[in-house]
Design a protein around this motif. Structure first.
Motif, PDB file in Angstrom:
ATOM      1  N   ALA A  96      -5.714  -4.383  -8.542  1.00 42.05           N
ATOM      2  CA  ALA A  96      -6.490  -4.100  -7.234  1.00 42.05           C
ATOM      3  C   ALA A  96      -6.207  -2.659  -6.975  1.00 42.05           C
ATOM      4  CB  ALA A  96      -6.111  -5.002  -6.323  1.00 42.05           C
ATOM      5  N   ALA A  97      -6.959  -2.077  -6.202  1.00 45.00           N
ATOM      6  CA  ALA A  97      -6.774  -0.772  -5.486  1.00 45.00           C
ATOM      7  C   ALA A  97      -5.752  -0.850  -4.502  1.00 45.00           C
ATOM      8  CB  ALA A  97      -8.073  -0.096  -4.817  1.00 45.00           C
ATOM      9  N   GLN A  98      -4.734  -0.001  -4.184  1.00 46.53           N
ATOM     10  CA  GLN A  98      -3.533   0.206  -3.454  1.00 46.53           C
ATOM     11  C   GLN A  98      -3.782   1.496  -2.550  1.00 46.53           C
ATOM     12  OE1 GLN A  98       0.034   1.125  -5.147  1.00 46.53           O
ATOM     13  NE2 GLN A  98       1.086  -0.315  -3.604  1.00 46.53           N
ATOM     14  N   LEU A  99      -3.708   1.186  -1.219  1.00 44.04           N
ATOM     15  CA  LEU A  99      -3.896   2.064  -0.278  1.00 44.04           C
ATOM     16  C   LEU A  99      -2.490   3.180  -0.251  1.00 44.04           C
ATOM     17  CD1 LEU A  99      -5.983   3.436   1.819  1.00 44.04           C
ATOM     18  CD2 LEU A  99      -4.655   1.929   3.595  1.00 44.04           C
ATOM     19  N   LYS A 100      -2.527   4.484  -0.038  1.00 46.13           N
ATOM     20  CA  LYS A 100      -1.336   5.410  -0.208  1.00 46.13           C
ATOM     21  C   LYS A 100      -1.280   5.866   1.115  1.00 46.13           C
ATOM     22  CE  LYS A 100      -2.925   7.601  -3.548  1.00 46.13           C
ATOM     23  NZ  LYS A 100      -3.360   8.704  -4.702  1.00 46.13           N
ATOM     24  N   LEU A 117       5.417   1.966  13.386  1.00 42.62           N
ATOM     25  CA  LEU A 117       5.601   0.642  13.923  1.00 42.62           C
ATOM     26  C   LEU A 117       4.709  -0.379  13.085  1.00 42.62           C
ATOM     27  CD1 LEU A 117       6.495  -1.138  16.322  1.00 42.62           C
ATOM     28  CD2 LEU A 117       4.332  -0.749  17.397  1.00 42.62           C
ATOM     29  N   VAL A 118       3.642   0.034  12.302  1.00 44.68           N
ATOM     30  CA  VAL A 118       2.891  -0.673  11.651  1.00 44.68           C
ATOM     31  C   VAL A 118       3.994  -1.104  10.379  1.00 44.68           C
ATOM     32  CG1 VAL A 118       1.101  -0.851   9.813  1.00 44.68           C
ATOM     33  CG2 VAL A 118       0.593   0.154  12.071  1.00 44.68           C
ATOM     34  N   LYS A 119       4.585  -0.127   9.709  1.00 43.54           N
ATOM     35  CA  LYS A 119       5.344  -0.260   8.597  1.00 43.54           C
ATOM     36  C   LYS A 119       6.565  -0.980   9.140  1.00 43.54           C
ATOM     37  CE  LYS A 119       8.090   2.203   5.294  1.00 43.54           C
ATOM     38  NZ  LYS A 119       9.242   1.796   5.400  1.00 43.54           N
ATOM     39  N   ALA A 120       7.179  -1.029  10.203  1.00 42.21           N
ATOM     40  CA  ALA A 120       8.337  -1.808  10.520  1.00 42.21           C
ATOM     41  C   ALA A 120       7.832  -3.241  10.767  1.00 42.21           C
ATOM     42  CB  ALA A 120       8.970  -0.962  12.044  1.00 42.21           C
ATOM     43  N   LYS A 121       6.797  -3.453  11.194  1.00 48.55           N
ATOM     44  CA  LYS A 121       6.443  -4.838  11.514  1.00 48.55           C
ATOM     45  C   LYS A 121       5.846  -5.515  10.364  1.00 48.55           C
ATOM     46  CE  LYS A 121       4.096  -6.815  15.573  1.00 48.55           C
ATOM     47  NZ  LYS A 121       3.803  -8.143  15.115  1.00 48.55           N
ATOM     48  N   GLY A 122       5.955  -4.855   9.111  1.00 49.07           N
ATOM     49  CA  GLY A 122       5.727  -5.294   7.803  1.00 49.07           C
ATOM     50  C   GLY A 122       4.173  -5.556   7.349  1.00 49.07           C
ATOM     51  N   GLU A 123       3.250  -4.714   8.304  1.00 49.20           N
ATOM     52  CA  GLU A 123       1.846  -5.049   8.085  1.00 49.20           C
ATOM     53  C   GLU A 123       1.726  -3.892   6.935  1.00 49.20           C
ATOM     54  OE1 GLU A 123      -0.439  -6.805   9.743  1.00 49.20           O
ATOM     55  OE2 GLU A 123       1.260  -7.602  10.783  1.00 49.20           O
ATOM     56  N   ALA A 124       0.355  -4.105   6.286  1.00 47.73           N
ATOM     57  CA  ALA A 124       0.117  -3.172   5.163  1.00 47.73           C
ATOM     58  C   ALA A 124       1.152  -3.149   3.922  1.00 47.73           C
ATOM     59  CB  ALA A 124      -0.290  -1.698   5.613  1.00 47.73           C
ATOM     60  N   LYS A 155     -12.578  10.840  -0.697  1.00 53.12           N
ATOM     61  CA  LYS A 155     -12.748   9.861  -1.779  1.00 53.12           C
ATOM     62  C   LYS A 155     -11.908   8.606  -1.621  1.00 53.12           C
ATOM     63  CE  LYS A 155     -10.613   9.733  -6.694  1.00 53.12           C
ATOM     64  NZ  LYS A 155      -9.796  10.407  -7.629  1.00 53.12           N
ATOM     65  N   ALA A 156     -11.156   8.585  -0.678  1.00 56.14           N
ATOM     66  CA  ALA A 156     -10.464   7.238  -0.445  1.00 56.14           C
ATOM     67  C   ALA A 156     -11.516   6.414   0.511  1.00 56.14           C
ATOM     68  CB  ALA A 156      -9.304   7.301   0.279  1.00 56.14           C
ATOM     69  N   LEU A 157     -12.290   7.152   1.137  1.00 55.94           N
ATOM     70  CA  LEU A 157     -13.479   6.508   2.236  1.00 55.94           C
ATOM     71  C   LEU A 157     -14.242   5.679   1.275  1.00 55.94           C
ATOM     72  CD1 LEU A 157     -13.917   8.885   5.162  1.00 55.94           C
ATOM     73  CD2 LEU A 157     -13.258   6.307   5.230  1.00 55.94           C
ATOM     74  N   GLU A 158     -14.642   6.419  -0.014  1.00 53.73           N
ATOM     75  CA  GLU A 158     -15.739   5.929  -0.759  1.00 53.73           C
ATOM     76  C   GLU A 158     -15.075   4.822  -1.639  1.00 53.73           C
ATOM     77  OE1 GLU A 158     -18.282   7.604  -4.519  1.00 53.73           O
ATOM     78  OE2 GLU A 158     -17.473   9.021  -3.187  1.00 53.73           O
ATOM     79  N   GLU A 159     -13.736   4.840  -2.183  1.00 54.62           N
ATOM     80  CA  GLU A 159     -13.516   4.188  -3.128  1.00 54.62           C
ATOM     81  C   GLU A 159     -12.581   2.885  -2.529  1.00 54.62           C
ATOM     82  OE1 GLU A 159     -11.150   6.318  -5.996  1.00 54.62           O
ATOM     83  OE2 GLU A 159     -12.819   7.587  -6.634  1.00 54.62           O
ATOM     84  N   LYS A 160     -11.989   3.251  -1.560  1.00 54.03           N
ATOM     85  CA  LYS A 160     -11.145   2.179  -0.600  1.00 54.03           C
ATOM     86  C   LYS A 160     -11.468   1.847   0.571  1.00 54.03           C
ATOM     87  CE  LYS A 160      -7.145   4.050  -3.248  1.00 54.03           C
ATOM     88  NZ  LYS A 160      -5.842   4.474  -3.612  1.00 54.03           N
ATOM     89  N   GLY A 161     -12.747   1.742   0.819  1.00 55.02           N
ATOM     90  CA  GLY A 161     -13.413   1.766   2.502  1.00 55.02           C
ATOM     91  C   GLY A 161     -12.830   0.432   3.019  1.00 55.02           C
ATOM     92  N   ASP A 162     -12.865  -0.593   2.290  1.00 46.96           N
ATOM     93  CA  ASP A 162     -12.451  -2.003   2.800  1.00 46.96           C
ATOM     94  C   ASP A 162     -10.942  -1.930   3.042  1.00 46.96           C
ATOM     95  OD1 ASP A 162     -15.070  -2.957   2.580  1.00 46.96           O
ATOM     96  OD2 ASP A 162     -14.618  -4.147   0.787  1.00 46.96           O
ATOM     97  N   LEU A 163     -10.213  -1.300   2.385  1.00 42.83           N
ATOM     98  CA  LEU A 163      -8.666  -1.136   2.636  1.00 42.83           C
ATOM     99  C   LEU A 163      -8.369  -0.422   3.975  1.00 42.83           C
ATOM    100  CD1 LEU A 163      -7.077  -0.791  -0.828  1.00 42.83           C
ATOM    101  CD2 LEU A 163      -7.146  -3.005   0.499  1.00 42.83           C
ATOM    102  N   ILE A 164      -9.038   0.355   4.005  1.00 42.28           N
ATOM    103  CA  ILE A 164      -9.105   1.532   5.124  1.00 42.28           C
ATOM    104  C   ILE A 164      -9.291   0.949   6.481  1.00 42.28           C
ATOM    105  CG2 ILE A 164      -9.966   3.697   6.340  1.00 42.28           C
ATOM    106  CD1 ILE A 164     -10.007   4.937   3.325  1.00 42.28           C
ATOM    107  N   ARG A 165     -10.509  -0.082   6.424  1.00 42.45           N
ATOM    108  CA  ARG A 165     -11.186  -0.619   7.736  1.00 42.45           C
ATOM    109  C   ARG A 165      -9.903  -1.573   7.952  1.00 42.45           C
ATOM    110  NH1 ARG A 165     -14.944  -2.438  10.899  1.00 42.45           N
ATOM    111  NH2 ARG A 165     -16.064  -0.507  10.480  1.00 42.45           N
ATOM    112  N   GLU A 166      -9.592  -2.525   6.976  1.00 41.11           N
ATOM    113  CA  GLU A 166      -8.418  -3.307   7.323  1.00 41.11           C
ATOM    114  C   GLU A 166      -7.170  -2.751   7.859  1.00 41.11           C
ATOM    115  OE1 GLU A 166      -5.399  -6.566   4.899  1.00 41.11           O
ATOM    116  OE2 GLU A 166      -7.368  -5.624   3.768  1.00 41.11           O
ATOM    117  N   TYR A 167      -6.955  -1.518   7.434  1.00 42.74           N
ATOM    118  CA  TYR A 167      -5.601  -0.923   7.797  1.00 42.74           C
ATOM    119  C   TYR A 167      -5.731  -0.489   9.248  1.00 42.74           C
ATOM    120  CZ  TYR A 167      -2.024   2.398   8.393  1.00 42.74           C
ATOM    121  OH  TYR A 167      -1.018   3.445   9.095  1.00 42.74           O
ATOM    122  N   VAL A 168      -6.906   0.310   9.428  1.00 44.42           N
ATOM    123  CA  VAL A 168      -7.142   0.706  10.840  1.00 44.42           C
ATOM    124  C   VAL A 168      -7.232  -0.350  11.820  1.00 44.42           C
ATOM    125  CG1 VAL A 168      -9.060   2.086  12.397  1.00 44.42           C
ATOM    126  CG2 VAL A 168      -8.559   2.542  10.092  1.00 44.42           C
TER     127      VAL A 168
END
Length: 314
Positions: A32-36, A47-54, A215-228
């Motif tokens: 699966a695609a992975q968000l960088k 804080l997102v990282k410290a909280k264990g999200e994404a 490019k990420a918006l096009e290829e990983k749009g769902d992951l970006i929406r989840e992250y935001v």
């Protein structure tokens, strides 16, 4: 105490100067695609990282916004958060990106620091003096506005373009007369004998901006929406729970809790949608940099605004 904070700052800057990754490559074991994600050791993303999200994302750490935008240009990251100046310098360097979110204003989160023993009372007192700052970072715009507000030109001071890891020892050892810096470096440097000569109040909004590659918006749009969505929820949680936030994020920031609390109290703000007014605001900054020759030519930064995630940010 001053020596201990200097050591802590050195560790913070050293860690920030390295790009560290958590996770594997661009794809997970399942294919699966992975968000960088690129982040700095402060702000909502920490804080997102410290909280264990994404947790499935690949996280890369940067000392400053300009370093992060270089990684965005190289394709090493898909998304990252900076201050208001790095996107402009990146656009001038032909980096392709979109701005998908911002923050409420954070004017108290950047300041001009001087030693109390210097006797300086206003920014005008720095005429002819050495002033350190990180070129291309948010404090670059604060310098422009400080000069403007005090009827000065950039030639009236001796600008020393230094990264935080270089500027802190120069400031500590009186090799520069003033240091314009942002949190959490700002908070770390507030030891006895240091005073805030001015902050950005009334001069600059000092917003954060969330940048993403097209490019990420096009290829990983769902992951970006989840992250935001997670970014917004975690930021709101932190603002509502400041004590828990400090305990959670201080280890991530490699800061003592009182230092982290001071920085977070003034600098942690809610995410906000990008609007036409936000576009006008950052375009004004870009035009100001171009007029001063800080970037080689005018850039149309306003066209980089992408409001597709507004529903998550209101």
């Amino acid at each position: 105490m001053r020596r201990r904070l200097t050591v802590v700052f050195g560790v913070l800057a050293l860690l920030g100067s390295l790009t560290t990754a958590c996770g594997g490559g661009e794809e997970t074991e399942a294919g699966a695609a992975q968000l960088k994600i690129g982040y700095q050791r402060f702000g909502g993303q920490s804080l997102v990282k410290a909280k264990g999200e994404a947790a499935d994302a690949q996280w890369s750490l940067f000392e400053s916004g300009p370093a992060l935008t270089e990684a965005l240009k190289a394709g090493a990251i898909d998304i990252g958060q900076t201050g208001e100046a790095p996107p402009i310098f990146a656009a001038a360097a032909q980096t392709d990106f979109k701005i998908i979110a911002t923050s409420e204003p954070v004017p108290q989160g950047e300041a001009v620091l001087v030693k109390e023993k210097s006797g300086y009372k206003s920014f005008k007192d720095l005429k002819g003096k050495k002033v350190a700052l990180n070129k291309g970072s948010n404090v670059n715009w604060l310098l422009v506005k400080l000069l403007e507000a005090n009827g000065m030109k950039i030639e009236d001071i001796q600008v020393q373009y230094l990264k935080p890891a270089e500027a802190r020892p120069a400031f500590d050892n009186d090799q520069v007369d003033a240091w314009i810096i942002w949190d959490p470096y700002f908070s770390l440097a507030q030891y006895e004998g240091v005073q805030v000569l001015a902050d950005a109040t009334g001069l600059a909004n000092n917003r954060e901006y969330l940048l993403v590659s097209p490019k990420a918006l096009e290829e990983k749009g769902d992951l970006i929406r989840e992250y935001v969505k997670s970014y917004r929820e975690v930021t709101d949680w932190g603002i509502a729970n400041p004590d828990e936030r400090v305990k959670l994020i201080a280890p991530e920031l490699k800061l003592e809790e009182p230092v982290a609390a001071r920085a977070l109290e003034r600098s942690a703000k809610a995410l906000a949608p990008v609007t036409p007014a936000i576009g006008d605001e950052i375009q004004e900054i870009a035009d100001g940099f171009a007029a001063l020759g800080l970037i080689p030519a005018k850039v149309d930064i306003k066209s980089r605004i992408d409001d597709r995630f507004t529903d998550l940010l209101q």
